[in-house]
Write an enzyme that holds these catalytic residues in place. Sequence first.
Site, PDB file in Angstrom:
ATOM      1  N   VAL A  76       0.998  -3.270   3.590  1.00 15.31           N
ATOM      2  CA  VAL A  76       0.949  -2.088   2.735  1.00 15.31           C
ATOM      3  C   VAL A  76       0.222  -1.006   3.533  1.00 15.31           C
ATOM      4  CG1 VAL A  76       0.033  -1.149   0.584  1.00 15.31           C
ATOM      5  CG2 VAL A  76       0.896  -3.498   0.659  1.00 15.31           C
ATOM      6  N   CYS A  77       0.839   0.153   3.656  1.00 14.02           N
ATOM      7  CA  CYS A  77       0.222   1.255   4.399  1.00 14.02           C
ATOM      8  C   CYS A  77      -1.104   1.630   3.745  1.00 14.02           C
ATOM      9  CB  CYS A  77       1.150   2.462   4.426  1.00 14.02           C
ATOM     10  SG  CYS A  77       0.413   3.880   5.268  1.00 14.02           S
ATOM     11  N   ILE A  78      -2.173   1.497   4.488  1.00  9.55           N
ATOM     12  CA  ILE A  78      -3.500   1.701   3.924  1.00  9.55           C
ATOM     13  C   ILE A  78      -3.722   3.151   3.491  1.00  9.55           C
ATOM     14  CG2 ILE A  78      -4.636   2.047   6.158  1.00  9.55           C
ATOM     15  CD1 ILE A  78      -7.010   0.402   4.906  1.00  9.55           C
ATOM     16  N   ALA A  81      -1.840   3.666   0.306  1.00 10.23           N
ATOM     17  CA  ALA A  81      -2.460   2.862  -0.748  1.00 10.23           C
ATOM     18  C   ALA A  81      -3.741   3.518  -1.258  1.00 10.23           C
ATOM     19  CB  ALA A  81      -2.746   1.453  -0.234  1.00 10.23           C
TER      20      ALA A  81
END
Length: 129
Positions: A76-78, A81
């Site tokens: 998940v792209c931090i 997110a």
Amino acid sequence: MNFAIALLAGPQDPAARSALNFARAVVDAGHEINRLFFYRDAVHIASNLGVQPQDENDITHEWRQFITEHKLDAVVCIAAALRRGVLNEEEAQRWDRHAANTGTPWDLSGLGQWVDALQSADRAVSFGS
């Protein structure tokens, strides 16, 4: 064949279902998925807090189950997110938030993980806009 799959659409978008159906077909055909990358609104799929009405399919649960069952790398792209309030324990503590709403099987990491996946994949496919 080795696939890298990116999903950019949130759980309510039909692209989330299309991506899951495609990923299932890839695995069923005996191919590999080297990484699933959740970006933009797709990061909401990693949240444990969404609740679907009983008469609707729970796409977030289906994704989680699929990833766990096949032991897939789900990133998940931090940055996306954090902007959308999807936090694991480490980020919740780092940003002094009271709770985390994601965890296993998701890995919060940077966009470089997608670039890395592209380097080793035979095919890259993205869903959503």
